[in-house]
Structure formats: structure tokens, C-alpha cells
Design a protein around this motif. Structure first.
Motif, PDB file in Angstrom:
ATOM      1  N   ARG A 168      13.605  27.709  -6.513  1.00 26.98           N
ATOM      2  CA  ARG A 168      13.599  26.230  -6.470  1.00 26.98           C
ATOM      3  C   ARG A 168      12.165  25.701  -6.463  1.00 26.98           C
ATOM      4  NH1 ARG A 168      16.378  21.644  -5.542  1.00 26.98           N
ATOM      5  NH2 ARG A 168      15.597  20.248  -3.912  1.00 26.98           N
ATOM      6  N   ALA A 169      11.259  26.441  -5.819  1.00 29.48           N
ATOM      7  CA  ALA A 169       9.853  26.007  -5.761  1.00 29.48           C
ATOM      8  C   ALA A 169       9.138  26.267  -7.082  1.00 29.48           C
ATOM      9  CB  ALA A 169       9.133  26.717  -4.615  1.00 29.48           C
ATOM     10  N   GLY A 170       9.842  26.870  -8.025  1.00 28.67           N
ATOM     11  CA  GLY A 170       9.252  27.049  -9.359  1.00 28.67           C
ATOM     12  C   GLY A 170       8.533  28.369  -9.552  1.00 28.67           C
ATOM     13  N   VAL A 171       8.858  29.373  -8.743  1.00 31.60           N
ATOM     14  CA  VAL A 171       8.128  30.637  -8.870  1.00 31.60           C
ATOM     15  C   VAL A 171       8.224  31.157 -10.306  1.00 31.60           C
ATOM     16  CG1 VAL A 171      10.008  32.268  -8.222  1.00 31.60           C
ATOM     17  CG2 VAL A 171       7.616  32.798  -7.663  1.00 31.60           C
ATOM     18  N   GLY A 172       7.085  31.658 -10.809  1.00 28.88           N
ATOM     19  CA  GLY A 172       7.040  32.093 -12.210  1.00 28.88           C
ATOM     20  C   GLY A 172       7.565  33.491 -12.419  1.00 28.88           C
ATOM     21  N   SER A 173       7.462  34.350 -11.393  1.00 23.65           N
ATOM     22  CA  SER A 173       7.953  35.712 -11.576  1.00 23.65           C
ATOM     23  C   SER A 173       8.587  36.242 -10.304  1.00 23.65           C
ATOM     24  CB  SER A 173       6.833  36.642 -12.050  1.00 23.65           C
ATOM     25  OG  SER A 173       5.868  36.845 -11.046  1.00 23.65           O
ATOM     26  N   VAL A 174       9.439  37.221 -10.493  1.00 24.92           N
ATOM     27  CA  VAL A 174      10.144  37.892  -9.386  1.00 24.92           C
ATOM     28  C   VAL A 174      10.018  39.385  -9.636  1.00 24.92           C
ATOM     29  CG1 VAL A 174      12.434  38.345  -8.397  1.00 24.92           C
ATOM     30  CG2 VAL A 174      11.774  36.000  -8.967  1.00 24.92           C
ATOM     31  N   MET A 175       9.681  40.147  -8.598  1.00 24.28           N
ATOM     32  CA  MET A 175       9.562  41.599  -8.754  1.00 24.28           C
ATOM     33  C   MET A 175      10.825  42.283  -8.260  1.00 24.28           C
ATOM     34  SD  MET A 175       6.866  44.277  -6.982  1.00 24.28           S
ATOM     35  CE  MET A 175       5.370  43.538  -7.624  1.00 24.28           C
ATOM     36  N   CYS A 176      11.470  43.042  -9.145  1.00 23.04           N
ATOM     37  CA  CYS A 176      12.641  43.800  -8.700  1.00 23.04           C
ATOM     38  C   CYS A 176      12.171  45.045  -7.950  1.00 23.04           C
ATOM     39  CB  CYS A 176      13.558  44.141  -9.860  1.00 23.04           C
ATOM     40  SG  CYS A 176      12.748  44.911 -11.274  1.00 23.04           S
ATOM     41  N   SER A 177      12.988  45.477  -7.002  1.00 24.38           N
ATOM     42  CA  SER A 177      12.549  46.463  -6.011  1.00 24.38           C
ATOM     43  C   SER A 177      12.918  47.893  -6.414  1.00 24.38           C
ATOM     44  CB  SER A 177      13.156  46.092  -4.660  1.00 24.38           C
ATOM     45  OG  SER A 177      14.559  45.959  -4.768  1.00 24.38           O
ATOM     46  N   TYR A 178      12.553  48.844  -5.566  1.00 23.90           N
ATOM     47  CA  TYR A 178      12.734  50.266  -5.863  1.00 23.90           C
ATOM     48  C   TYR A 178      14.157  50.779  -5.655  1.00 23.90           C
ATOM     49  CZ  TYR A 178       7.690  51.116  -6.137  1.00 23.90           C
ATOM     50  OH  TYR A 178       6.372  51.128  -6.504  1.00 23.90           O
ATOM     51  N   ASN A 179      14.850  50.155  -4.699  1.00 26.42           N
ATOM     52  CA  ASN A 179      16.126  50.695  -4.245  1.00 26.42           C
ATOM     53  C   ASN A 179      17.261  50.412  -5.218  1.00 26.42           C
ATOM     54  OD1 ASN A 179      15.323  47.977  -3.242  1.00 26.42           O
ATOM     55  ND2 ASN A 179      17.523  47.853  -2.919  1.00 26.42           N
ATOM     56  N   ARG A 180      18.401  51.008  -4.929  1.00 24.77           N
ATOM     57  CA  ARG A 180      19.625  50.667  -5.649  1.00 24.77           C
ATOM     58  C   ARG A 180      20.421  49.661  -4.829  1.00 24.77           C
ATOM     59  NH1 ARG A 180      19.811  56.777  -6.183  1.00 24.77           N
ATOM     60  NH2 ARG A 180      20.043  57.207  -8.401  1.00 24.77           N
ATOM     61  N   ILE A 181      21.241  48.884  -5.516  1.00 22.78           N
ATOM     62  CA  ILE A 181      22.167  47.974  -4.841  1.00 22.78           C
ATOM     63  C   ILE A 181      23.557  48.242  -5.387  1.00 22.78           C
ATOM     64  CG2 ILE A 181      22.800  45.554  -4.409  1.00 22.78           C
ATOM     65  CD1 ILE A 181      19.446  45.742  -5.624  1.00 22.78           C
ATOM     66  N   ASN A 182      24.468  48.568  -4.508  1.00 22.69           N
ATOM     67  CA  ASN A 182      25.854  48.864  -4.893  1.00 22.69           C
ATOM     68  C   ASN A 182      25.915  49.797  -6.090  1.00 22.69           C
ATOM     69  OD1 ASN A 182      26.656  47.261  -2.768  1.00 22.69           O
ATOM     70  ND2 ASN A 182      26.986  45.449  -4.017  1.00 22.69           N
ATOM     71  N   GLY A 183      25.055  50.788  -6.089  1.00 22.99           N
ATOM     72  CA  GLY A 183      25.144  51.853  -7.089  1.00 22.99           C
ATOM     73  C   GLY A 183      24.137  51.773  -8.215  1.00 22.99           C
ATOM     74  N   THR A 184      23.480  50.639  -8.401  1.00 19.17           N
ATOM     75  CA  THR A 184      22.596  50.489  -9.561  1.00 19.17           C
ATOM     76  C   THR A 184      21.193  50.093  -9.113  1.00 19.17           C
ATOM     77  OG1 THR A 184      24.497  49.719 -10.819  1.00 19.17           O
ATOM     78  CG2 THR A 184      22.346  49.297 -11.785  1.00 19.17           C
ATOM     79  N   TYR A 185      20.194  50.691  -9.731  1.00 23.15           N
ATOM     80  CA  TYR A 185      18.811  50.352  -9.387  1.00 23.15           C
ATOM     81  C   TYR A 185      18.556  48.852  -9.548  1.00 23.15           C
ATOM     82  CZ  TYR A 185      17.075  55.118  -8.895  1.00 23.15           C
ATOM     83  OH  TYR A 185      16.843  56.377  -8.442  1.00 23.15           O
TER      84      TYR A 185
ATOM     85  N   ALA B 120      28.036  27.389  -9.125  1.00 20.09           N
ATOM     86  CA  ALA B 120      26.957  27.171  -8.148  1.00 20.09           C
ATOM     87  C   ALA B 120      25.597  27.038  -8.816  1.00 20.09           C
ATOM     88  CB  ALA B 120      26.935  28.327  -7.141  1.00 20.09           C
ATOM     89  N   SER B 121      25.579  27.042 -10.142  1.00 23.64           N
ATOM     90  CA  SER B 121      24.289  27.040 -10.840  1.00 23.64           C
ATOM     91  C   SER B 121      23.955  25.648 -11.355  1.00 23.64           C
ATOM     92  CB  SER B 121      24.344  28.026 -12.003  1.00 23.64           C
ATOM     93  OG  SER B 121      25.149  27.491 -13.038  1.00 23.64           O
ATOM     94  N   GLY B 122      22.955  25.572 -12.191  1.00 24.02           N
ATOM     95  CA  GLY B 122      22.657  24.290 -12.823  1.00 24.02           C
ATOM     96  C   GLY B 122      21.193  23.910 -12.764  1.00 24.02           C
ATOM     97  N   ALA B 123      20.439  24.507 -11.857  1.00 23.54           N
ATOM     98  CA  ALA B 123      19.016  24.173 -11.731  1.00 23.54           C
ATOM     99  C   ALA B 123      18.329  25.344 -11.048  1.00 23.54           C
ATOM    100  CB  ALA B 123      18.833  22.901 -10.917  1.00 23.54           C
ATOM    101  N   PRO B 124      17.011  25.440 -11.174  1.00 21.50           N
ATOM    102  CA  PRO B 124      16.328  26.524 -10.472  1.00 21.50           C
ATOM    103  C   PRO B 124      16.574  26.441  -8.960  1.00 21.50           C
ATOM    104  CG  PRO B 124      14.877  25.576 -12.113  1.00 21.50           C
ATOM    105  CD  PRO B 124      16.083  24.675 -12.027  1.00 21.50           C
ATOM    106  N   GLY B 125      17.115  27.524  -8.403  1.00 21.36           N
ATOM    107  CA  GLY B 125      17.461  27.539  -6.986  1.00 21.36           C
ATOM    108  C   GLY B 125      18.948  27.301  -6.770  1.00 21.36           C
ATOM    109  N   GLY B 126      19.660  27.011  -7.825  1.00 17.72           N
ATOM    110  CA  GLY B 126      21.099  26.771  -7.718  1.00 17.72           C
ATOM    111  C   GLY B 126      21.424  25.298  -7.892  1.00 17.72           C
ATOM    112  N   ASN B 127      22.702  25.015  -7.860  1.00 20.70           N
ATOM    113  CA  ASN B 127      23.218  23.663  -8.067  1.00 20.70           C
ATOM    114  C   ASN B 127      22.429  22.622  -7.255  1.00 20.70           C
ATOM    115  OD1 ASN B 127      24.953  21.317  -7.995  1.00 20.70           O
ATOM    116  ND2 ASN B 127      26.525  22.684  -8.824  1.00 20.70           N
ATOM    117  N   LEU B 128      22.029  21.562  -7.921  1.00 24.15           N
ATOM    118  CA  LEU B 128      21.239  20.527  -7.236  1.00 24.15           C
ATOM    119  C   LEU B 128      21.976  19.947  -6.030  1.00 24.15           C
ATOM    120  CD1 LEU B 128      19.629  18.552 -10.196  1.00 24.15           C
ATOM    121  CD2 LEU B 128      18.476  20.011  -8.511  1.00 24.15           C
ATOM    122  N   GLY B 129      23.292  19.975  -6.094  1.00 27.30           N
ATOM    123  CA  GLY B 129      24.091  19.443  -4.997  1.00 27.30           C
ATOM    124  C   GLY B 129      23.857  20.182  -3.685  1.00 27.30           C
ATOM    125  N   LEU B 130      23.411  21.432  -3.787  1.00 28.03           N
ATOM    126  CA  LEU B 130      23.167  22.206  -2.566  1.00 28.03           C
ATOM    127  C   LEU B 130      22.035  21.617  -1.752  1.00 28.03           C
ATOM    128  CD1 LEU B 130      23.398  25.791  -4.069  1.00 28.03           C
ATOM    129  CD2 LEU B 130      25.020  24.666  -2.554  1.00 28.03           C
TER     130      LEU B 130
END
Ligand code: BGC
Length: 896
Positions: free
Chosen positions: A231-248, A765-775
Motif C-alpha cells: 500500500r505504501a508503494g514498495v517497488g520490490s519484494v524479496m521472496c524468502s528461502y523457505n518453503r510454504i505448504n510444500g513449495t519454495y 479483496a483486491s483492487g488496489a496496491p495493499g488490497g481493496n480500498l474499502g479495507l
């Protein structure tokens, strides 16, 4: 150490067995990978940046696009991460640098207080200012992407090695800190990177552990601060080392495609943690946009991407729209922050090398190629030392102050005891690479953790040197032995010093860091919550002979303080966290009252390790699960069975003993709360319109010509340097990468949806960066008045706690709200500066998200119909005011 691990396992077992188990209701949606478009967000700065990115990418060849997506290899260029560029258009590759306490691996930079200290300030202003200062320093060195801030680990386990890089295990506080930091960094023209996405909650097994989590816990706890980041406009996100529910994480279509890019509408790019990418196709189709450091894949390309990605696109295993989307996302983030930094109309050159301190060095160190001036020693510190000191002082949490010993009022003499107070014995605070050695051996006072989240100190003001300077100028007799002989193990010497001083200030610390280093037998995560280097015994010995003992703790999170809390001779306890370069000065400010303490603990201090309810997954109690990726090693499985009940949410259930609660911190003043008022917004209904409709189809830019492969090999005169990673094919004769480009399988192993570029339904629940503006619409405005009833000016940090499931006003902290909601969670805070006798009104706004739960069936945020309350107090346990929340417009509460 082995004893405590086993003990922990035994203690935890009954807890794990009795904890509510959430249904494994995680939906495995997530194909195709969403293509970014300005229509799925409302932020005009993204829309303009997207248009610029599209114009840029439309001019690129296939290999030029791939070049933007792939790192050139470890140490192949001057930064910790480097992408290829587009030389034809004069666009140099991007420079990515750690983060998050300062620019790593360079000089003439500042070292800021760690994230955990910033959390402890509860100050939006300081969070933003630190972000701005960090951004300016990265910019000044020519860095494009700062690898921070951190909201993963969030801090599920108190021993977690990297918790200090982040802000708090409370997602609301962490989310505010993420947003302010990101806005600050990006306002200076540097792309911020929210990391590590997601559930990388410990260092042990970080590269293999498979975290099992339910959808609700994911949304209400771990995802929350990342939503704020987006929502704050972050330009990048780093995915992590671990797996989640079976998948990296870096090829996880649920976390990346479905949740981050689709539901949260993240318009920027996802970059892998270093070597966290494991396949060519899985990562491309699973939503990764940039591979770092680029050379962690198999032969023949030594990269999962680079030439292997070019092959995969030519073979139509990765659709062209997916590659185009990667390039557009990367360039959109770049153009967004350049536009944000109004004063910067140019892109600074990189003026340092992470790999040498000398001015001369290789431009491409991994191949010893191109000797040049690589360091220009640009000083980027500006006047940031003052801010470092201010945050240092305002993050100190005063945990105990018996008989108001503090602030010190010119005591005749003080003794400073403990290796944690001292200058580094060698005189060089950077003597240990990445700060990975115990303080007694070379480090002196602890002011940051170890690992990649470090930076080189320009200088480090130790507590001993700052206290000495203060004492000398105020005629206070001061004793502190030279650091070389100040051993925490020489208790008789410490006792002698303490006995003869009117006040004994004793220092102790604990280190934590990243798991690639083992310090004193701790592999990143702490083995226990004890003080290091005999700190506990030292404090006990000093307090044994001095009734005015002041304890100062430099720790990355909680340590066990029950004994000192109960020791009548320990008059004061201060937690100073990891304060950065101005450590000693910041401490003096608080000890002598120039700054009235106002820091609040961003985590809970429990009686014992077992009280936390969760522990590290270690070798002797990791359930070893099936082996989803068919690797040789079995996969350690870690089930987050405690759900949302971490840190204070857990203690609210009455199942752990607390010494100092989350949000706790004393002042030299005292404050009175009154006049709680709740105003419901009459124009905002409880239910918000869900998003709907369809996206457009995936756009493509340019045409990929298949047939003549010579287009995709290097130009004739080009001389490759090895081991540099290029986007070109190795041969124009045919494809050489393994299945799917290097062991990554082929697209028939993925659902057809994975390569489908046709229009897709929009999530509710989507529609804008950070999720639905209604949130983020405000449903309630809450005010209270706060009065300073003390004798000195001070800052109160009122905290708003809003229960999800309310019971009655008489509800107290020892009775749990029941069902599976915490009793109440932090949903507001502020800093209120007050002169003596002054009263001010504090205003909180509760958004729809703040009072909603994630409904795993409807896949949407909803306000349940259970009656709800709001509490305001000085921490989550010390509530002064409470009121009912009227049901939102259009809703009725179910009472009881
Ligand atoms: C860390 C990241 C860091 C990267 C580059 C990894 O080991 O997990 O936080 O940004 O290295 O140094």
C-alpha cells in the motif's frame, strides 16, 4: 546448549499437542501469474511509472529483457546484487545493496539503529525520518535498490536470528514501520525491498524448511505488514528461502501470484533472496521477476535464468507475456522512485565497490576483469548522526526504575562494568567481518547483530566512552577498567569496582544474526534467551554489593529478566536494543535525563523460554515430512499450529507468564487518561463493495522471432568474461539447457492456467496496491485526552487495543476472549509530547481492516457480528479506558 534444546522440546510438546489446529484450508490458487497493469491499482505514481516502463520495454529485444531479470553473478559487478543493463539505450544494470541498518560493505556511511529499535520508538515521525536518511545514503552511493526493510521474520520465535532486522512481532506496529520506512526510502529515489516474503521465521533450515500455515493466520498475522508495504508503494519484494505448504517461496504460486500480486495488487517486482531460486519454469510461472545473484543455477548456463530463460521463452515454455511482465515490473519500480525524488533528475553512478576498500579494484571481481577506480569514498553521512542518536535514545525502554533512581542526578561516582560497555579491544568496531564474533573477542559493545543486515561503522560511541566524557565534564568520579582487562568472567574484579561506586552500571548483551555464520555456537538463531558472556552472573555479582545497580541490555529481543526484575538491588533496567553508531551518547541522554525515556517494548518479556509457547524448530524436534521436491534430503516440516497466537496474543490466553508486556515502558513522568470518545462514521457501511469484473488479457511488447537463433547469441566481436552471466544462448545450433531450462521440468508439468494469458477474474479483496480500498476506509474515530501529571516534560505512547471478540467491559487479561481470536490486538498508537500539567487529545482511526477477520471461505475480509470493544491504555495490559464500538452502519452486534 543441547540440554536447553531438548528441554525446550519436552516443554513444548504438550503445548503443541493442545494448541488449536487450523484446518488446512489454504487454497492453492495462483495461476497464471498476474500481469501488472495500471487498471489494477489506483496510485497515480504507479500509473505514470507503468506507462514509462511500457514505453521502455517495448523497445527491448528478448535478450535485453532477460538481462534486466537476471543477476550477473556473485561478485560479477560492484554491488551485492547486479542486474544486466541495456547498453544500447544507455541504461546501466541495477545495483542492489543490503540493508537495512545502512549501506553495507562501504565506507563514509551511517549505521542507524536496528529495525527492532525503530519499532520501540512507536514513532511514525522517526520511522519516516530514518527511511529518508537511509534512502539518501543509498542514493548517494549510486544504489538503485535497498534490500530492506524487513517484516519477515515477523518474530514468531523470540530466538529468531534476524528478528532485530525487523520491527516487532506485532503486525500492526511492523506494518506502520514498514510503510513509513518505505515511503522515506523511496522519496529519495531508491527502490525499497520488503523482505523476506514470507514465513522465514528462523535461520535453522531456512533453505529447506517447509512451513505449513493456514490461510487465516497468513492473512491476519504474517501478510499484514507486507500489505502495508505494498500500500505504501514498495517497488520490490524479496521472496524468502523457505518453503510454504510444500513449495519454495520463490516459486510459490499461492503466496506470490495469488496473494501478493493478485489480492494485494503488487505492481512492482519480486526478487529472489540470494540463491533462493530453484527452477527456471517454476520460478517464472510462480511469479518471480528477478533472479539474484543470478549464478546459482546449473550448467550449461550456471543460472536458472539468463540464457536458460531466453531458451525457455523461445521454446514457449515461459510465455512471452510473462517475461514482458517481469521487465515492466522492474522498470516501473525504477521509474516510480525516480519520479518520486523530485530533486533528482539524474541517476547517480555507482561510486563504490562492495568487494574492496581500496580505490583501485576490478569492475568485475569474480573474473578479475577491468581494473579501475572502483571506490570514490563518497561521504553520504550528512547530519544523520543526530537522527541516529535521537532514535537511539527514544528507543531505549526503561523496564524498571525502583525508587526513581533514574535519571541520575550527579552521583558522586559511577562504575561502568561489563565488556558490552567497552570500545572494541582492537579499536576497530568493524574488526569482525559482518560483525560475526562475540563482543569479548574483538567486538566491544554490541550495537548491531551479525550477517547481511549489517553495515560498516563509521565510528562507534561505546557506552564507556560516552559515560566517561559525561562524568569528566560533570565532576563525577568514574571507574572503568581498560577494555582489554574488562572480562565478564572476572567477577571479583567487577565486585570490587561495584562496591566502591555510588552507582554501578552493568552492561550485558546477546547476539543474533544470519545463519550463514555461527557465533559462539549459535547458528544465527539464539540457542537460548540467556545473556551472553556470563552476563547474568555479572549482573548478580554487581547487584550483590551495590544497591544502586543499573542494568543496560543490548539484545536483539527478549532475554530472561525475571531474576533481575525481582532483585531489589537492581534499581533500574534499560533495554537499549541494537542502537547503531551513537550507542553511548543515546544512553547518556536517557540516564541523565536529557531525554525522558519513552521507548516501548516491541515484544513481550516472558519468565522462561517455554512461556512463549513456540520455539525454534531444531534438529531434535522437527517433524520430518514428505519430500515434495524430491530432494535427497528429507524436508523438515514446521507447522505454525499456534495460528495467530504469537507474542502478546499468546500470553493473552493465560498460558504463559509475562515479566514485561508488549508495549511496556516507563517514563520519568506519569500520565492520566480520560474522556474516551468513539464516533462512528455514518457514511461508511460495515460491508464494502468487493472488487469484481475481469482484467484485460496479458499484454506483450514486440514479437519473439523463433527460427534464426543467431539473434540470441552474442554479437561477433563480443568477448565474454567468465563466470559472468549473460542473457544469450550458448549456441545458435539448438537449445542446450536441461529440461525446461536446467532441470526445471517443462510446462506440461504445470496446470494449463500457468501459461494462460487471457483475461482473468478480479479477486474480491483486491483492487488496489495493499488490497481493496474499502479495507482502509475509516469506520471509527476515537479520541482520548492525556495529561502529564509528572514534574518533567515527557512523551506518552497511548496504545489502542481493539478486541475482535469482546466479552464484557470487565474482561481482563487473564481470561481469554475465547473462540480463536486474540483478546485484543494493537490497532493504534501515537506519541504525545506533554509539558508538566499539559493535556492533549489523541485521535485514532480504526479502519475496516482493523476490525475485520479474514474469512477463508469467502476469501474476503469481513466484520464478524460479535460485539466489539475498544480499549486505550499505556500498553496492551495496562488499559485505562474502554468503550463499546457501535455496530457499523448496516450491521447489528450479536451480544455475548
Ligand atoms: C539474505 C538477504 C540479503 C541477501 C544479500 C541473503 O543471505 O537473506 O537478506 O539481502 O543475502 O546479501
Amino acid at each position: 546448549m543441547a540440554v536447553s534444546t531438548t528441554l525446550l522440546a519436552i516443554l513444548l510438546l504438550p503445548i503443541l499437542l493442545t494448541t488449536t489446529t487450523h484446518a488446512a484450508d489454504t487454497p492453492f490458487l495462483g495461476f497464471p501469474s498476474p500481469w501488472t497493469s495500471p487498471s489494477n491499482n489506483s496510485d497515480s505514481s504507479w500509473a505514470a511509472a507503468y506507462a514509462q516502463a511500457v514505453a521502455f520495454v517495448a523497445n527491448l529485444t528478448l535478450t535485453e529483457k532477460v538481462n534486466l531479470t537476471t543477476g550477473t553473478g556473485w561478485q560479477a559487478d560492484r554491488c551485492v546484487g547486479n542486474t544486466g543493463g541495456v547498453p544500447r539505450l544507455g541504461f546501466r544494470g541495477m545495483c542492489l545493496m543490503d540493508g537495512p541498518v545502512g549501506v553495507r560493505y562501504t565506507d563514509h556511511n551511517s549505521v542507524f539503529p536496528a529495525g527492532i529499535n525503530v519499532g520501540a520508538t512507536f514513532s511514525r515521525r522517526l520511522m519516516r525520518l530514518r527511511g529518508e536518511a537511509l534512502g539518501a545514503e543509498f542514493r548517494g552511493k549510486g544504489v538503485d535498490v535497498m534490500l530492506g526493510p524487513v517484516a519477515g521474520p515477523l518474530g514468531r520465535v523470540p530466538q529468531g536470528g534476524r528478528n532485530w532486522e525487523g520491527f516487532s512481532p506485532d503486525p500492526y506496529l511492523a506494518g506502520v514501520a514498514m510503510a513509513e520506512t518505505i515511503r522515506g526510502i523511496q522519496s529519495r529515489g531508491v527502490v525499497a525491498c520488503a523482505k523476506h516474503y514470507i514465513l522465514n521465521e528462523q535461520e535453522h533450515y531456512r533453505g529447506s524448511v517447509d512451513v505449513r500455515i493456514d490461510d487465516r493466520t497468513m492473512h491476519e498475522l504474517y501478510l499484514w505488514p507486507f500489505a502495508d508495504a505494498v500500500r505504501a508503494g514498495v517497488g520490490s519484494v524479496m521472496c524468502s528461502y523457505n518453503r510454504i505448504n510444500g513449495t519454495y517461496a520463490c516459486e510459490n504460486e499461492w503466496t506470490t501470484n495469488h496473494v501478493l500480486k493478485n489480492e494485494l495488487g503488487f505492481p512492482g517486482f519480486v526478487v529472489s533472496d540470494w540463491a533462493a531460486q530453484h527452477t527456471t519454469l517454476g520460478s517464472a510461472l510462480g511469479g518471480l521477476d528477478m533472479a539474484m545473484p543470478g549464478d546459482s543455477g546449473p550448467l550449461p548456463y550456471r543460472s536458472w535464468w539468463g540464457g536458460a530463460l531466453t531458451e525457455a521463452v523461445l521454446k514457449e515454455e515461459v510465455p512471452q507475456w510473462r517475461l514482458d511482465d517481469m521487465a515492466v515490473r522492474i522498470m516501473a519500480a525504477h521509474f516510480k522512485v525516480r519520479a518520486a525524488a523530485d530533486n533528482y533528475t539524474f541517476r547517480p553512478d555507482i561510486n563504490f565497490s562492495a568487494w574492496t576498500n581500496q580505490s583501485l579494484g576490478y569492475l568485475h571481481p569474480s573474473s578479475n576483469n577491468s581494473l579501475a577506480t572502483v571506490n570514490e569514498f563518497v561521504n553520504v553521512q550528512s547530519n544523520h548522526a543526530a537522527l541516529v542518536r535521537e532514535i537511539g535514545a527514544k528507543s531505549i525502554v526503561l523496564l524498571k526504575n525502583a525508587a526513581s533512581l533514574l535519571p541520575l542526578r550527579s552521583p558522586p561516582s559511577i562504575a561502568v562494568i561489563g565488556s558490552d560497555a567497552q570500545d572494541p579491544p582492537s579499536g576497530n568496531p568493524n574488526a569482525c567481518p559482518d560483525r560475526g564474533c562475540p563482543q569479548g573477542i574483538g567486538m566491544g559493545t554490541t550495537a548491531m547483530g551479525y550477517g547481511s543486515g549489517t553495515a560498516e561503522y563509521p565510528y562507534l560511541i561505546s557506552p564507556a566512552s560516552a559515560l566517561r566524557a559525561y562524568a569528566v565534564s560533570h565532576n563525577i568520579s568514574f571507574t572503568n577498567p581498560p577494555s582489554s582487562s574488562n572480562s565478564n568472567w572476572d567477577l571479583p574484579a567487577a565486585v570490587d569496582l561495584a562496591r566502591n561506586a555510588s552507582v554501578a552500571i552493568v552492561f550485558a548483551s546477546a547476539l543474533a544474526g544470519e545463519g550463514y555464520m555461527t557465533v559462539d555456537g549459535n547458528a544465527g538463531d539464539r540457542n537460548n534467551l540467556s545473556l551472553w558472556e556470563n552476563g547474568g552472573a555479572l549482573i548478580r555479582a554487581v547487584a550483590g554489593v551495590n544497591r544502586n545497580t543499573v542494568v543496560v541490555l543490548h539484545t536483539p529481543g527478549p532475554v530472561l529478566v525475571k531474576e533481575m526484575e525481582g532483585n531489589p538491588n537492581v534499581s533500574a533496567i534499560l533495554w537499549a536494543g541494537y542502537p547503531g553508531q551513537e550507542s553511548g551518547n543515546a544512553l547518556v541522554d536517557v540516564l541523565f535525563g536529557a531525554v525522558n525515556p519513552r521507548g516501548r517494548s516491541p515484544f513481550t518479556w516472558a519468565e522462561t523460554e517455554a512461556d512463549y509457547g513456540v520455539g525454534l524448530a531444531l534438529m531434535d524436534h522437527v517433524p520430518v515430512g514428505e519430500d515434495p521436491n524430491n530432494e535427497r534430503r528429507p524436508t523438515p516440516v514446521q507447522r505454525f499450529e499456534e495460528g495467530v497466537f504469537v507474542d502478546y496474543r499468546w500470553f493473552q490466553t493465560g498460558r504463559g507468564r509475562v515479566v514485561y508486556p508488549f508495549g511496556y515502558g516507563l517514563s520519568y513522568s506519569k500520565f492520566r487518561y480520560a474522556d474516551l470518545r468513539v464516533v462512528r462514521r455514518e457514511d461508511v457501511p460495515g460491508k464494502y463493495p468487493p472488487a469484481g469484473g475481469m482484467t484485460g488479457p496479458a499484454p506483450t511488447y514486440g514479437v519473439v522471432e523463433r527460427g534464426d537463433l543467431t539473434k540470441y547469441t552474442p554479437p561477433a566481436a563480443f568477448e565474454r568474461i567468465s563466470p559472468y552471466v549473460y542473457p544469450w544462448l550458448n549456441s545458435s545450433e539448438g537449445f542446450v539447457a536441461g529440461g525446461g531450462g536446467g532441470g526445471g521440468g517443462n510446462s506440461s508439468q504445470f496446470p494449463a492456467a500457468a501459461t494462460n494469458g487471457s483475461a482473468q477474474p478480479v479477486l474480491l479483496a483486491s483492487g488496489a496496491p495493499g488490497g481493496n480500498l474499502g479495507l482502509y476506509e475509516v469506520l471509527y474515530t476515537i479520541t482520548a485526552s492525556i495529561k502529564n501529571e509528572g514534574e518533567v516534560a515527557g512523551t506518552e505512547i497511548p496504545q489502542l487495543v481493539s478486541p475482535r471478540i469482546a466479552r464484557s467491559h470487565a474482561d481482563n487479561m487473564s481470561s481469554w476472549g475465547g473462540e480463536d481470536n486474540p483478546w485484543g490486538v494493537l490497532r493504534g498508537f501515537d506519541e504525545v509530547e506533554l509539558e508538566p500539567e499539559e493535556t492533549k487529545t489523541v485521535t485514532f482511526e480504526l479502519t475496516r481492516r482493523d476490525v475485520s477477520n479474514w474469512n477463508t471461505t469467502t476469501q474476503n475480509w469481513e466484520i464478524t457480528d460479535r460485539e466489539k470493544f475498544v480499549f486505550v491504555g499505556s500498553n496492551v495490559r495496562d488499559i485505562h479506558l474502554n468503550a463499546s464500538l457501535p455496530a457499523p452502519v448496516g450491521m447489528k452486534w450479536r451480544i455475548g
